[in-house]
Design a protein around this motif. Structure first.
Motif, PDB file in Angstrom:
ATOM      1  N   ASP A   1       0.831  -1.190   0.000  1.00 33.31           N
ATOM      2  CA  ASP A   1       0.000   0.000   0.000  1.00 33.31           C
ATOM      3  C   ASP A   1       0.875   1.254   0.000  1.00 33.31           C
ATOM      4  OD1 ASP A   1      -2.652   1.235   0.199  1.00 33.31           O
ATOM      5  OD2 ASP A   1      -2.017   1.801   2.205  1.00 33.31           O
ATOM      6  N   PHE A   2       1.872   1.284   0.862  1.00 34.17           N
ATOM      7  CA  PHE A   2       2.758   2.447   0.943  1.00 34.17           C
ATOM      8  C   PHE A   2       3.465   2.692  -0.382  1.00 34.17           C
ATOM      9  CE2 PHE A   2       7.101   4.016   1.521  1.00 34.17           C
ATOM     10  CZ  PHE A   2       6.843   5.267   2.053  1.00 34.17           C
ATOM     11  N   PHE A   3       4.045   1.634  -0.960  1.00 34.79           N
ATOM     12  CA  PHE A   3       4.812   1.789  -2.191  1.00 34.79           C
ATOM     13  C   PHE A   3       3.927   2.159  -3.379  1.00 34.79           C
ATOM     14  CE2 PHE A   3       7.644  -0.954   0.344  1.00 34.79           C
ATOM     15  CZ  PHE A   3       8.718  -0.079   0.423  1.00 34.79           C
ATOM     16  N   SER A   4       2.741   1.575  -3.460  1.00 33.96           N
ATOM     17  CA  SER A   4       1.863   1.915  -4.582  1.00 33.96           C
ATOM     18  C   SER A   4       1.374   3.351  -4.480  1.00 33.96           C
ATOM     19  CB  SER A   4       0.690   0.934  -4.669  1.00 33.96           C
ATOM     20  OG  SER A   4      -0.119   1.007  -3.528  1.00 33.96           O
ATOM     21  N   LYS A   5       1.072   3.820  -3.265  1.00 34.08           N
ATOM     22  CA  LYS A   5       0.641   5.212  -3.100  1.00 34.08           C
ATOM     23  C   LYS A   5       1.802   6.186  -3.322  1.00 34.08           C
ATOM     24  CE  LYS A   5      -3.408   4.458  -0.282  1.00 34.08           C
ATOM     25  NZ  LYS A   5      -4.038   4.564   1.027  1.00 34.08           N
ATOM     26  N   ALA A   6       2.988   5.816  -2.884  1.00 30.45           N
ATOM     27  CA  ALA A   6       4.155   6.677  -3.097  1.00 30.45           C
ATOM     28  C   ALA A   6       4.450   6.816  -4.592  1.00 30.45           C
ATOM     29  CB  ALA A   6       5.369   6.120  -2.361  1.00 30.45           C
ATOM     30  N   ALA A   7       4.379   5.711  -5.313  1.00 34.99           N
ATOM     31  CA  ALA A   7       4.622   5.752  -6.762  1.00 34.99           C
ATOM     32  C   ALA A   7       3.548   6.569  -7.465  1.00 34.99           C
ATOM     33  CB  ALA A   7       4.670   4.339  -7.331  1.00 34.99           C
ATOM     34  N   THR A   8       2.294   6.382  -7.074  1.00 39.43           N
ATOM     35  CA  THR A   8       1.198   7.136  -7.680  1.00 39.43           C
ATOM     36  C   THR A   8       1.348   8.629  -7.403  1.00 39.43           C
ATOM     37  OG1 THR A   8      -0.276   5.245  -7.375  1.00 39.43           O
ATOM     38  CG2 THR A   8      -1.317   7.349  -7.820  1.00 39.43           C
ATOM     39  N   MET A   9       1.728   8.971  -6.178  1.00 39.42           N
ATOM     40  CA  MET A   9       1.896  10.385  -5.847  1.00 39.42           C
ATOM     41  C   MET A   9       3.068  10.992  -6.609  1.00 39.42           C
ATOM     42  SD  MET A   9       1.891  12.152  -2.185  1.00 39.42           S
ATOM     43  CE  MET A   9       1.486  13.877  -2.084  1.00 39.42           C
ATOM     44  N   PHE A  10       4.144  10.253  -6.763  1.00 41.84           N
ATOM     45  CA  PHE A  10       5.299  10.740  -7.518  1.00 41.84           C
ATOM     46  C   PHE A  10       4.905  11.043  -8.961  1.00 41.84           C
ATOM     47  CE2 PHE A  10       8.941   9.997 -10.309  1.00 41.84           C
ATOM     48  CZ  PHE A  10       9.837  10.914  -9.788  1.00 41.84           C
ATOM     49  N   ILE A  11       4.198  10.126  -9.593  1.00 43.74           N
ATOM     50  CA  ILE A  11       3.752  10.319 -10.988  1.00 43.74           C
ATOM     51  C   ILE A  11       2.797  11.504 -11.077  1.00 43.74           C
ATOM     52  CG2 ILE A  11       2.432   9.292 -12.885  1.00 43.74           C
ATOM     53  CD1 ILE A  11       3.623   6.549 -11.899  1.00 43.74           C
ATOM     54  N   GLY A  12       1.864  11.591 -10.121  1.00 42.16           N
ATOM     55  CA  GLY A  12       0.917  12.705 -10.104  1.00 42.16           C
ATOM     56  C   GLY A  12       1.604  14.050  -9.961  1.00 42.16           C
ATOM     57  N   GLU A  13       2.611  14.117  -9.102  1.00 40.31           N
ATOM     58  CA  GLU A  13       3.367  15.365  -8.928  1.00 40.31           C
ATOM     59  C   GLU A  13       4.094  15.752 -10.213  1.00 40.31           C
ATOM     60  OE1 GLU A  13       3.941  17.789  -6.485  1.00 40.31           O
ATOM     61  OE2 GLU A  13       2.119  16.918  -5.699  1.00 40.31           O
ATOM     62  N   ARG A  14       4.684  14.775 -10.883  1.00 44.31           N
ATOM     63  CA  ARG A  14       5.377  15.059 -12.147  1.00 44.31           C
ATOM     64  C   ARG A  14       4.389  15.620 -13.172  1.00 44.31           C
ATOM     65  NH1 ARG A  14       8.235  14.403  -8.825  1.00 44.31           N
ATOM     66  NH2 ARG A  14       8.456  16.582  -9.187  1.00 44.31           N
ATOM     67  N   LEU A  15       3.199  15.039 -13.247  1.00 43.07           N
ATOM     68  CA  LEU A  15       2.188  15.518 -14.199  1.00 43.07           C
ATOM     69  C   LEU A  15       1.691  16.913 -13.828  1.00 43.07           C
ATOM     70  CD1 LEU A  15       0.150  12.230 -14.738  1.00 43.07           C
ATOM     71  CD2 LEU A  15       1.762  13.287 -16.333  1.00 43.07           C
ATOM     72  N   MET A  16       1.416  17.141 -12.541  1.00 45.53           N
ATOM     73  CA  MET A  16       0.924  18.447 -12.108  1.00 45.53           C
ATOM     74  C   MET A  16       1.983  19.536 -12.289  1.00 45.53           C
ATOM     75  SD  MET A  16      -2.266  18.355 -11.224  1.00 45.53           S
ATOM     76  CE  MET A  16      -2.550  19.826 -10.267  1.00 45.53           C
ATOM     77  N   ASN A  17       3.254  19.184 -12.165  1.00 51.55           N
ATOM     78  CA  ASN A  17       4.320  20.175 -12.337  1.00 51.55           C
ATOM     79  C   ASN A  17       4.427  20.660 -13.777  1.00 51.55           C
ATOM     80  OD1 ASN A  17       5.057  20.346  -9.678  1.00 51.55           O
ATOM     81  ND2 ASN A  17       6.652  18.791  -9.835  1.00 51.55           N
ATOM     82  N   LYS A  18       3.910  19.897 -14.722  1.00 47.46           N
ATOM     83  CA  LYS A  18       3.931  20.320 -16.122  1.00 47.46           C
ATOM     84  C   LYS A  18       2.842  21.357 -16.412  1.00 47.46           C
ATOM     85  CE  LYS A  18       6.102  16.195 -17.944  1.00 47.46           C
ATOM     86  NZ  LYS A  18       7.412  16.803 -18.023  1.00 47.46           N
ATOM     87  N   SER A  19       1.865  21.470 -15.527  1.00 47.36           N
ATOM     88  CA  SER A  19       0.761  22.414 -15.708  1.00 47.36           C
ATOM     89  C   SER A  19       1.035  23.703 -14.932  1.00 47.36           C
ATOM     90  CB  SER A  19      -0.544  21.783 -15.196  1.00 47.36           C
ATOM     91  OG  SER A  19      -1.553  22.759 -15.133  1.00 47.36           O
ATOM     92  N   GLN A  20       0.707  24.823 -15.525  1.00 48.68           N
ATOM     93  CA  GLN A  20       0.851  26.113 -14.858  1.00 48.68           C
ATOM     94  C   GLN A  20      -0.473  26.598 -14.271  1.00 48.68           C
ATOM     95  OE1 GLN A  20       3.789  27.688 -14.238  1.00 48.68           O
ATOM     96  NE2 GLN A  20       4.609  25.786 -15.062  1.00 48.68           N
TER      97      GLN A  20
END
Length: 99
Positions: A1-20
């Motif tokens: 659970d921890f690793f899957s949520k950490a990976a999902t959050m990392f990917i989400g942050e990368r995607l959100m950082n591309k948006s202004q």
């Protein structure tokens, strides 16, 4: 659970950082923090529901676990985002300059 949520959050942050959207001078405004918290919770609810169902083998119990988890952690994530919005570390600023 921890690793899957950490990976999902990392990917989400990368995607959100591309948006202004929702950014003012490099920082996140309240609307952006709320959107990030809610989008993250959609992924986390699915993860929690799945893990709870696999452990409890009862969809009703898994739904109660995922629901209460979502309410508490959405507020927690919103506060977390507001704190990080005030921290300068890791932010990239784009400066528009013309002569």
């Amino acid at each position: 659970d921890f690793f899957s949520k950490a990976a999902t959050m990392f990917i989400g942050e990368r995607l959100m950082n591309k948006s202004q959207a929702g950014r003012k001078s490099g920082g996140d405004n309240i609307g952006r923090s709320l959107a990030k918290a809610l989008l993250w919770r959609v992924f986390a609810i699915c993860n929690t529901l799945t893990m709870s169902y696999l452990i409890a083998k009862d969809l009703s119990m898994a739904s109660k676990i995922a629901g209460s988890d979502a309410i508490f952690k959405t507020g927690l994530m919103f506060m977390y985002e507001r704190v990080w919005a005030k921290i300068e570390w890791g932010k990239e600023y784009s400066i528009e300059f013309s002569i």
